[in-house]
Motif scaffolding. Structure first.
Motif, PDB file in Angstrom:
ATOM      1  N   SER A  16       0.744  -1.214  -0.048  1.00 30.34           N
ATOM      2  CA  SER A  16       0.200   0.150   0.126  1.00 30.34           C
ATOM      3  C   SER A  16       0.707   1.216   0.120  1.00 30.34           C
ATOM      4  N   ILE A  17       2.036   1.228   0.434  1.00 29.28           N
ATOM      5  CA  ILE A  17       2.870   2.427   0.641  1.00 29.28           C
ATOM      6  C   ILE A  17       3.578   2.963  -0.669  1.00 29.28           C
ATOM      7  N   ILE A  18       4.091   1.564  -1.586  1.00 28.47           N
ATOM      8  CA  ILE A  18       4.765   1.922  -2.678  1.00 28.47           C
ATOM      9  C   ILE A  18       3.987   1.234  -3.673  1.00 28.47           C
ATOM     10  N   PRO A  19       2.739   1.289  -4.048  1.00 26.87           N
ATOM     11  CA  PRO A  19       2.339   0.700  -4.836  1.00 26.87           C
ATOM     12  C   PRO A  19       2.568   0.452  -6.591  1.00 26.87           C
ATOM     13  N   LYS A  20       3.447   1.368  -6.719  1.00 29.16           N
ATOM     14  CA  LYS A  20       4.120   1.372  -8.257  1.00 29.16           C
ATOM     15  C   LYS A  20       5.085   0.083  -8.302  1.00 29.16           C
ATOM     16  N   ALA A  21       5.711  -0.323  -7.140  1.00 28.23           N
ATOM     17  CA  ALA A  21       6.370  -1.509  -7.174  1.00 28.23           C
ATOM     18  C   ALA A  21       5.984  -2.765  -6.841  1.00 28.23           C
ATOM     19  N   TYR A  22       4.855  -2.407  -5.716  1.00 30.15           N
ATOM     20  CA  TYR A  22       4.474  -3.521  -5.060  1.00 30.15           C
ATOM     21  C   TYR A  22       2.981  -3.941  -5.143  1.00 30.15           C
ATOM     22  N   GLY A  23       2.420  -3.250  -5.934  1.00 25.64           N
ATOM     23  CA  GLY A  23       0.887  -3.422  -6.190  1.00 25.64           C
ATOM     24  C   GLY A  23       0.724  -4.541  -6.781  1.00 25.64           C
ATOM     25  N   LYS A  24      -0.716  -5.119  -6.573  1.00 19.44           N
ATOM     26  CA  LYS A  24      -1.086  -6.337  -7.081  1.00 19.44           C
ATOM     27  C   LYS A  24      -0.665  -6.517  -8.797  1.00 19.44           C
ATOM     28  N   ASP A  25      -0.375  -7.585  -8.953  1.00 20.35           N
ATOM     29  CA  ASP A  25       0.077  -8.100 -10.261  1.00 20.35           C
ATOM     30  C   ASP A  25       1.427  -7.587 -10.942  1.00 20.35           C
ATOM     31  N   ILE A  26       2.133  -6.815  -9.900  1.00 19.88           N
ATOM     32  CA  ILE A  26       3.466  -6.127 -10.473  1.00 19.88           C
ATOM     33  C   ILE A  26       4.364  -7.175  -9.805  1.00 19.88           C
ATOM     34  N   ASP A  27       5.395  -7.519 -10.845  1.00 20.92           N
ATOM     35  CA  ASP A  27       6.440  -8.490 -10.625  1.00 20.92           C
ATOM     36  C   ASP A  27       7.552  -7.557 -10.771  1.00 20.92           C
ATOM     37  N   GLN A  73       0.471   3.980 -14.928  1.00 22.38           N
ATOM     38  CA  GLN A  73       0.912   3.815 -13.494  1.00 22.38           C
ATOM     39  C   GLN A  73       0.788   5.074 -12.639  1.00 22.38           C
ATOM     40  N   MET A  74       0.272   6.030 -13.361  1.00 19.00           N
ATOM     41  CA  MET A  74       0.114   7.343 -12.937  1.00 19.00           C
ATOM     42  C   MET A  74      -0.385   7.586 -11.458  1.00 19.00           C
ATOM     43  N   ALA A  75      -1.567   6.748 -11.203  1.00 17.33           N
ATOM     44  CA  ALA A  75      -2.315   6.891  -9.943  1.00 17.33           C
ATOM     45  C   ALA A  75      -1.537   5.957  -8.785  1.00 17.33           C
ATOM     46  N   LEU A  76      -0.859   5.029  -9.391  1.00 13.26           N
ATOM     47  CA  LEU A  76      -0.021   4.513  -8.391  1.00 13.26           C
ATOM     48  C   LEU A  76       1.231   5.373  -8.048  1.00 13.26           C
ATOM     49  N   ILE A  77       1.781   5.859  -9.012  1.00 10.68           N
ATOM     50  CA  ILE A  77       3.058   6.738  -8.739  1.00 10.68           C
ATOM     51  C   ILE A  77       2.442   8.008  -7.701  1.00 10.68           C
ATOM     52  N   LEU A  78       1.860   8.679  -7.986  1.00 14.31           N
ATOM     53  CA  LEU A  78       1.218   9.758  -7.520  1.00 14.31           C
ATOM     54  C   LEU A  78       0.744   9.489  -5.889  1.00 14.31           C
ATOM     55  N   GLY A 123       1.904   7.076  -4.069  1.00 17.30           N
ATOM     56  CA  GLY A 123       2.876   6.357  -3.271  1.00 17.30           C
ATOM     57  C   GLY A 123       3.362   7.114  -1.974  1.00 17.30           C
ATOM     58  N   LEU A 124       3.881   6.345  -1.005  1.00 22.16           N
ATOM     59  CA  LEU A 124       4.500   6.981   0.374  1.00 22.16           C
ATOM     60  C   LEU A 124       3.300   7.930   1.096  1.00 22.16           C
ATOM     61  N   GLU A 125       2.138   7.328   0.686  1.00 20.77           N
ATOM     62  CA  GLU A 125       0.714   7.887   1.478  1.00 20.77           C
ATOM     63  C   GLU A 125       0.737   9.384   1.077  1.00 20.77           C
ATOM     64  N   GLN A 126       0.804   9.610  -0.055  1.00 19.56           N
ATOM     65  CA  GLN A 126       0.347  10.902  -0.755  1.00 19.56           C
ATOM     66  C   GLN A 126      -1.129  10.872  -1.223  1.00 19.56           C
ATOM     67  N   ARG A 127      -1.528  12.300  -1.326  1.00 13.92           N
ATOM     68  CA  ARG A 127      -3.017  12.578  -1.936  1.00 13.92           C
ATOM     69  C   ARG A 127      -2.756  13.099  -3.156  1.00 13.92           C
ATOM     70  N   PRO A 128      -2.962  12.830  -4.226  1.00 15.87           N
ATOM     71  CA  PRO A 128      -3.127  13.416  -5.442  1.00 15.87           C
ATOM     72  C   PRO A 128      -4.699  14.002  -5.569  1.00 15.87           C
ATOM     73  N   LEU A 129      -4.528  15.268  -5.860  1.00 16.29           N
ATOM     74  CA  LEU A 129      -5.862  16.049  -5.834  1.00 16.29           C
ATOM     75  C   LEU A 129      -5.876  17.065  -7.070  1.00 16.29           C
ATOM     76  N   TYR A 179      11.129  14.455  -6.667  1.00 19.58           N
ATOM     77  CA  TYR A 179       9.966  14.481  -6.127  1.00 19.58           C
ATOM     78  C   TYR A 179       9.494  13.357  -5.338  1.00 19.58           C
ATOM     79  N   THR A 180       8.780  13.592  -4.500  1.00 21.25           N
ATOM     80  CA  THR A 180       8.453  12.713  -3.351  1.00 21.25           C
ATOM     81  C   THR A 180       7.739  11.111  -4.411  1.00 21.25           C
ATOM     82  N   ALA A 181       7.141  11.500  -5.152  1.00 22.48           N
ATOM     83  CA  ALA A 181       6.389  10.484  -6.108  1.00 22.48           C
ATOM     84  C   ALA A 181       7.253   9.422  -6.617  1.00 22.48           C
ATOM     85  N   ASP A 182       8.502  10.176  -7.026  1.00 29.47           N
ATOM     86  CA  ASP A 182       9.444   9.376  -7.676  1.00 29.47           C
ATOM     87  C   ASP A 182      10.533   8.730  -6.817  1.00 29.47           C
TER      88      ASP A 182
END
Length: 372
Positions: free
Chosen positions: A29-40, A185-190, A192-198, A367-370
């Motif tokens: 949940s914290i870094i979904p861009k690398a550890y989200g479901k179905d990501i190897d 992957q934009m939603a997962l990237i932005l 990440g690290l418990e950020q809130r994209p608005l 940037y934090t998202a990266d």
């Protein structure tokens, strides 16, 4: 006997469990861009496995191809340095870090991480870069932004808005330097690290976005399609957040953003931005000197040195920036830490090297998202 190697795809659950156990958080949940479901992400992990196949430690490097001043740069963000509590003190982190540093020149021009300074100085990382941090409060909005009309603006979760991912990708790629972000992957990237994209909407039209911290007290990333909308967006976000004060982070090279924020922010600080291990000095110099020249401007001149055994000569003249992989006779020779201190920090002015005024520190920013 312990084995040090890359993780296998079938070990996904094991390396995530080890990281979760070591850090006491949920990386899926914290870094979904690398550890989200179905990501190897097995290939980015170097692990220590014991005779029973149990993972005792891991270090990962997340690839982050960049465009810096129009120049491609191969960067990797090193993180998830994890050792099982019962295997601490056995030297696994040192082995895994050194294995990555041995392999890195094949794939990267530079490695980046965030961590305790002295711990990673042992592996030739240097704290540096440039991050601007602005403080803005309700009184600033009330007085300096009193003529800015925020009526009609609304703040909504970014990815509830149609076309948000494509919009965010376009704004990211318009920056003078950026890590490449895949639209899918934009939603997962932005997030990440418990950020809130608005999203910032003017009526029903998306005009920009804000990536806020978990608490909402910090804007880690601000992107507007038109820079003239920045003040009213800040005013609208302050009202939306309900906070008396917020801080806004910005890279030095986004000059229009900095010029705007400097007109009404109560205060600002100039801070470091992560730790860096430069592998190809000529490439990094060319990219970031070009970026600085195009955005902030550089004084004409020449710099020549041997940096960690790599000869370089950089010039700025009416044609722009050129960097050669050679050094002038008698050029100073700096070891890796000395070279990185020169390029990445204001403390380089104490080094035994002649540098045109204002060239360093290089405006490297993450940037934090990266981050990873």
């Amino acid at each position: 006997m312990l084995e040090y190697r890359k993780a296998r795809p079938d070990e996904r659950e094991a390396y995530i469990d080890l990281a979760n156990y070591a850090f006491k958080i949920d990386f899926e949940s914290i870094i979904p861009k690398a550890y989200g479901k179905d990501i190897d992400s097995s290939s980015i992990h170097m692990v220590a496995a014991d005779e029973q196949g149990r993972l005792r430690a891991l270090v990962a490097v997340y690839p982050e191809p960049m465009n810096v001043g129009g120049i491609p740069l191969r960067a990797g963000y090193l993180g998830i340095v994890s050792v099982h509590p019962r295997a601490r003190g056995e030297g696994h982190m040192k082995v895994l870090m050194n294995k990555w540093l041995e392999e890195a020149p094949q794939s990267y021009d530079m490695l980046v991480l965030y961590g305790q300074r002295q711990r990673y100085e042992y592996f030739d990382f240097t704290l540096g870069g440039v991050r601007m941090k602005y403080s803005v409060g309700k009184d600033n909005a009330r007085h300096a932004l009193k003529h800015e009309n925020e009526q009609g603006l609304s703040i909504r979760p970014l990815f509830e808005i149609d076309g948000a991912a494509a919009f965010a990708r376009k704004l990211n790629e318009a920056r003078p330097a950026h890590v490449q972000r895949e639209e899918g992957q934009m939603a997962l990237i932005l997030s990440g690290l418990e950020q809130r994209p608005l999203g910032v909407l003017d009526g029903d039209r998306l005009i920009g976005y804000v990536v806020a911290s978990k608490t909402g007290k910090e804007i880690n990333e601000l992107a507007m399609a038109n820079t003239e909308d920045i003040p009213r967006a800040i005013k609208a976000y302050l009202a939306h957040s309900g906070e008396d004060w917020i801080s806004i982070l910005a890279p030095e090279y986004e000059t229009e953003l900095n010029a705007c924020l400097s007109r009404f922010a109560e205060n600002y600080t100039i801070e470091t931005s992560d730790m860096y291990h430069i592998i190809d000095f000529a490439r990094v110099l060319e990219a970031y000197l070009t970026l600085k020249h195009r955005t902030q401007g550089l004084a004409p001149g020449e710099f020549s040195a041997v940096l960690d055994g790599q000869p370089v000569t950089a010039r700025v003249d009416e044609t722009g920036v050129t960097v050669e992989r050679s050094a002038k006779p008698g050029a100073p020779e700096l070891d890796k830490q000395q070279a990185q201190t020169l390029l990445l920090t204001p403390h380089g002015r104490y080094a035994a090297a002649r540098v045109p005024a204002g060239w360093f520190p290089l405006p490297i920013f993450w940037y934090t998202a990266d981050k990873f």
